[in-house]
Motif scaffolding. Structure first.
Motif, mmCIF file in Angstrom:
data_model
loop_
_atom_site.group_PDB
_atom_site.id
_atom_site.type_symbol
_atom_site.label_atom_id
_atom_site.label_comp_id
_atom_site.label_asym_id
_atom_site.label_seq_id
_atom_site.Cartn_x
_atom_site.Cartn_y
_atom_site.Cartn_z
ATOM 1 N N PHE A 26 24.354 -8.277 28.267
ATOM 2 C CA PHE A 26 23.359 -7.932 29.293
ATOM 3 C C PHE A 26 22.092 -8.732 29.026
ATOM 4 C CE2 PHE A 26 25.805 -4.200 27.965
ATOM 5 C CZ PHE A 26 26.606 -4.072 29.091
ATOM 6 N N GLY A 27 21.613 -9.421 30.029
ATOM 7 C CA GLY A 27 20.375 -10.178 29.885
ATOM 8 C C GLY A 27 20.572 -11.414 29.039
ATOM 9 N N ASP A 28 19.480 -11.965 28.580
ATOM 10 C CA ASP A 28 19.562 -13.230 27.884
ATOM 11 C C ASP A 28 18.654 -13.232 26.657
ATOM 12 O OD1 ASP A 28 20.736 -15.623 27.611
ATOM 13 O OD2 ASP A 28 19.295 -16.736 28.846
ATOM 14 N N GLY A 29 18.495 -12.047 26.080
ATOM 15 C CA GLY A 29 17.548 -11.922 24.969
ATOM 16 C C GLY A 29 18.112 -12.484 23.688
ATOM 17 N N PRO A 30 17.368 -12.291 22.608
ATOM 18 C CA PRO A 30 17.849 -12.733 21.302
ATOM 19 C C PRO A 30 19.011 -11.843 20.838
ATOM 20 C CG PRO A 30 15.839 -11.471 21.071
ATOM 21 C CD PRO A 30 16.082 -11.608 22.541
ATOM 22 N N TRP A 33 21.558 -7.752 15.387
ATOM 23 C CA TRP A 33 22.856 -7.341 14.836
ATOM 24 C C TRP A 33 23.517 -6.285 15.702
ATOM 25 C CZ3 TRP A 33 23.251 -2.233 13.469
ATOM 26 C CH2 TRP A 33 22.046 -1.533 13.247
ATOM 27 N N TYR A 34 22.678 -5.511 16.455
ATOM 28 C CA TYR A 34 23.244 -4.406 17.249
ATOM 29 C C TYR A 34 23.467 -4.789 18.713
ATOM 30 C CZ TYR A 34 18.275 -4.200 18.250
ATOM 31 O OH TYR A 34 17.016 -4.543 18.606
ATOM 32 N N THR A 35 23.058 -6.006 19.105
ATOM 33 C CA THR A 35 23.161 -6.373 20.518
ATOM 34 C C THR A 35 24.616 -6.379 20.971
ATOM 35 O OG1 THR A 35 21.373 -7.896 20.035
ATOM 36 C CG2 THR A 35 22.384 -8.062 22.219
ATOM 37 N N PRO A 36 24.927 -5.705 22.071
ATOM 38 C CA PRO A 36 26.304 -5.822 22.594
ATOM 39 C C PRO A 36 26.509 -7.229 23.144
ATOM 40 C CG PRO A 36 25.149 -3.945 23.562
ATOM 41 C CD PRO A 36 24.121 -4.785 22.886
ATOM 42 N N THR A 37 27.424 -7.952 22.566
ATOM 43 C CA THR A 37 27.678 -9.332 22.984
ATOM 44 C C THR A 37 29.124 -9.457 23.452
ATOM 45 O OG1 THR A 37 28.303 -9.866 20.746
ATOM 46 C CG2 THR A 37 26.028 -10.303 21.354
ATOM 47 N N ASN A 38 29.534 -10.689 23.779
ATOM 48 C CA ASN A 38 30.942 -10.893 24.143
ATOM 49 C C ASN A 38 31.862 -10.603 22.958
ATOM 50 O OD1 ASN A 38 29.860 -13.060 22.843
ATOM 51 N ND2 ASN A 38 30.798 -14.626 24.156
ATOM 52 N N ALA B 3 15.883 -21.099 9.710
ATOM 53 C CA ALA B 3 16.488 -20.442 10.868
ATOM 54 C C ALA B 3 16.387 -21.341 12.092
ATOM 55 C CB ALA B 3 15.796 -19.106 11.129
ATOM 56 N N GLU B 4 15.204 -21.960 12.232
ATOM 57 C CA GLU B 4 15.035 -22.865 13.379
ATOM 58 C C GLU B 4 15.996 -24.046 13.284
ATOM 59 O OE1 GLU B 4 10.951 -24.103 13.873
ATOM 60 O OE2 GLU B 4 10.357 -21.982 13.920
ATOM 61 N N ALA B 5 16.121 -24.555 12.048
ATOM 62 C CA ALA B 5 17.030 -25.682 11.845
ATOM 63 C C ALA B 5 18.448 -25.272 12.191
ATOM 64 C CB ALA B 5 16.948 -26.160 10.400
ATOM 65 N N ALA B 6 18.807 -24.075 11.759
ATOM 66 C CA ALA B 6 20.150 -23.579 12.031
ATOM 67 C C ALA B 6 20.354 -23.424 13.531
ATOM 68 C CB ALA B 6 20.377 -22.239 11.332
ATOM 69 N N ALA B 7 19.331 -22.883 14.201
ATOM 70 C CA ALA B 7 19.433 -22.683 15.644
ATOM 71 C C ALA B 7 19.573 -24.025 16.338
ATOM 72 C CB ALA B 7 18.203 -21.947 16.160
ATOM 73 N N GLY B 8 18.822 -25.015 15.856
ATOM 74 C CA GLY B 8 18.906 -26.358 16.422
ATOM 75 C C GLY B 8 20.298 -26.935 16.239
ATOM 76 N N ASN B 24 25.416 -9.988 14.016
ATOM 77 C CA ASN B 24 26.005 -9.345 15.182
ATOM 78 C C ASN B 24 27.523 -9.272 15.056
ATOM 79 O OD1 ASN B 24 27.218 -9.825 18.120
ATOM 80 N ND2 ASN B 24 25.343 -8.606 18.271
ATOM 81 N N GLN B 25 28.145 -10.403 14.753
ATOM 82 C CA GLN B 25 29.616 -10.440 14.657
ATOM 83 C C GLN B 25 30.119 -9.539 13.555
ATOM 84 O OE1 GLN B 25 31.750 -14.105 15.157
ATOM 85 N NE2 GLN B 25 29.840 -15.228 15.341
ATOM 86 N N ILE B 26 29.420 -9.624 12.402
ATOM 87 C CA ILE B 26 29.885 -8.845 11.256
ATOM 88 C C ILE B 26 29.753 -7.353 11.539
ATOM 89 C CG2 ILE B 26 29.378 -8.298 8.851
ATOM 90 C CD1 ILE B 26 28.617 -11.334 8.586
ATOM 91 N N PHE B 27 28.648 -6.985 12.175
ATOM 92 C CA PHE B 27 28.447 -5.566 12.500
ATOM 93 C C PHE B 27 29.543 -5.068 13.439
ATOM 94 C CE2 PHE B 27 26.725 -2.573 15.692
ATOM 95 C CZ PHE B 27 26.664 -1.460 14.875
ATOM 96 N N TRP B 28 29.781 -5.798 14.514
ATOM 97 C CA TRP B 28 30.795 -5.325 15.477
ATOM 98 C C TRP B 28 32.198 -5.400 14.899
ATOM 99 C CZ3 TRP B 28 29.209 -2.174 18.825
ATOM 100 C CH2 TRP B 28 27.947 -2.299 19.404
ATOM 101 N N LEU B 29 32.428 -6.387 14.032
ATOM 102 C CA LEU B 29 33.733 -6.446 13.358
ATOM 103 C C LEU B 29 33.937 -5.208 12.489
ATOM 104 C CD1 LEU B 29 36.325 -7.953 12.578
ATOM 105 C CD2 LEU B 29 35.073 -8.949 10.671
ATOM 106 N N ALA B 30 32.877 -4.854 11.741
ATOM 107 C CA ALA B 30 32.978 -3.680 10.873
ATOM 108 C C ALA B 30 33.271 -2.438 11.710
ATOM 109 C CB ALA B 30 31.686 -3.509 10.084
ATOM 110 N N VAL B 31 32.532 -2.290 12.812
ATOM 111 C CA VAL B 31 32.767 -1.132 13.689
ATOM 112 C C VAL B 31 34.212 -1.128 14.167
ATOM 113 C CG1 VAL B 31 32.176 -0.113 15.923
ATOM 114 C CG2 VAL B 31 30.365 -0.984 14.429
#
Lengths: 251, 173
Positions: A26-30, A33-38, B3-8, B24-31
């Motif tokens: 949803f949206g285009d934010g940063p 770790w908790y953001t629902p993503t694809n 972090a900026e370098a990584a993002a770049g 994000n990935q690790i959190f949702w994977l754990a869940v």
């Protein structure tokens, strides 16, 4: 395997890695770790498929199973036998854990093959976590079960004595490389297949080449159907092999 | 800076190496893994295990029942065979007994018939003897008469006693 619309821009535009992008649902934010993503979406779909297959499919508890129930039972029997054969009889109590790994990987692999889907197992972050979880589980189980005897895994008593320290170093390195190869084998295979399909899809923009391109995509897709199953199998059986090392280090 | 370098790097390179998406990935994977683990270990696997156990129990019960039924069938067949054998033996016995009885009856009947035949033969023999005797007597009488007549016709005279003697002498030859 995202956006075929890239080709519509005209010319040869290759974005084979575009499909692996993690973006918020949803949206285009940063991405916190908790953001629902694809990632969240496709993992949720995987959970749903597993629940449908293993729970809903078997809810009738039929003595003569229906289609879905027999698929679930087949997978159960397959993994159970694998754990019992490879890891031994005392490995059976890790069966739910190994079953979880296998079900997640194979479901995510096959879901990733649906056009426009997102392959969660193509990300090194995901496979590395799975592999590290196996690595730490195996190491902890090894030390808890066998104490310092677990170090016998690195001390090859079958080899002549002068060779043993050298072999110990090699064994130790190979032991720590395990999670790396374990995770990259899975993530790399899934990613490579999807990227190759996307590259061929990029060539389809040229009218002359497009039939070849479509044929190639079809062929690679068939290959990927195999790879998806085989990589899930390989990851699982390697987990069983590592578990066997932890339970019986003197083999 | 890092972090900026990584993002770049992620903008141009592989999304797999974009460290900013890792948490994000690790959190949702754990869940996901925890959910799958609980669904499988609490619901799916025990249920499938019980279904499989129940099925193998049913199958082995059915096989045992089939085995039992087969034993029964074999026993029934044996009983049938035995009954058949007994019936055959009984039939043979009855046949033999009947045959002996008939033989006996036949023998006695034959004996009776023989006796009767012998009686009749004797009777006939007597009748024939009687008839023959009468016939001889008649022939003698006729011969005597005829002889007397012939002698008379030749003109000689012969007394009855002489003719009787001559006839008797001739008849004896």
């Amino acid at each position: 395997m995202a956006a075929e619309d890239k080709a519509a821009e005209g010319g040869l535009v290759f974005h084979p890695l575009e499909q692996f992008k993690v973006h918020p649902l949803f949206g285009d934010g940063p991405i916190h770790w908790y953001t629902p993503t694809n990632v969240t979406l496709w993992m949720a779909v995987a959970v749903l498929v597993i629940v449908l297959l293993m729970v809903v499919g078997g809810r009738s508890r039929a003595i003569i199973p229906g289609r879905v129930q027999s698929v679930g039972e087949l997978i159960y029997g397959f993994i159970y036998k694998m754990v019992e054969d490879v890891a031994g009889h005392d490995g059976v109590k890790f069966f739910p854990y190994i079953m979880t790994l296998f079900m997640f990987i194979i479901t995510a692999n096959y879901l990733g093959l649906i056009p426009m889907a997102f392959a969660t197992t193509s990300h090194i972050a995901v496979t590395a976590v799975l592999a590290l979880a196996v690595f730490f589980t195996v190491t902890i189980v090894g030390f808890v079960k066998n104490g310092t005897d677990f170090l016998g895994l690195f001390w090859v008593t079958a080899a002549p004595l002068p060779l043993r320290p050298i072999l110990a170093v090699i064994e130790l390195i190979s032991y720590f490389v395990r999670p790396v190869s374990h995770s990259i084998r899975l993530g790399g295979n899934v990613m490579a297949g999807h990227a190759v399909i996307k590259v061929f899809a990029g060539f389809a923009a040229i009218a002359l080449i497009s039939p070849v391109s479509v044929a190639a995509i079809t062929a690679i897709y068939g290959l990927e159907l195999m790879v998806a199953g085989i990589q899930a199998y390989v990851f699982t059986i390697l987990t069983c092999v590592y578990l066997k090392d932890a339970l019986h280090p003197h083999h | 800076m890092a972090a900026e370098a990584a993002a770049g790097a992620a903008e141009s390179g592989m999304p797999q190496l974009d460290i900013s998406t890792f948490p994000n990935q690790i959190f949702w994977l754990a869940v996901t893994m925890v959910v799958i683990y609980f669904v499988l270990s609490r619901i799916a696997l025990p249920r499938i295990a019980s279904v499989l156990a129940e099925r193998s129990g049913t199958i082995s019960n059915d096989i045992a029942a089939a085995e039992e039924l087969k034993q029964q069938a074999v026993a029934a067949e044996a009983a049938y065979e035995k009954a058949l054998r007994d019936a055959r033996a009984e039939a043979n016995r009855i046949i033999a007994a009947t045959k002996a009885e008939i033989q006996e009856e036949l023998a006695s009947e034959l004996k009776r018939a023989d006796a009767r035949i012998a009686e009749k033969a004797a009777e006939s023999e007597a009748a024939i003897a009687a008839i023959r005797a009468t016939a001889v007597e008649n022939v003698t009488a006729v011969a005597k008469d005829t002889a007397a007549e012939i002698v008379a016709a030749f003109g000689a005279k012969a007394d009855a006693a002489t003719i009787d003697q001559a006839i008797d002498a001739r008849m004896k030859e």
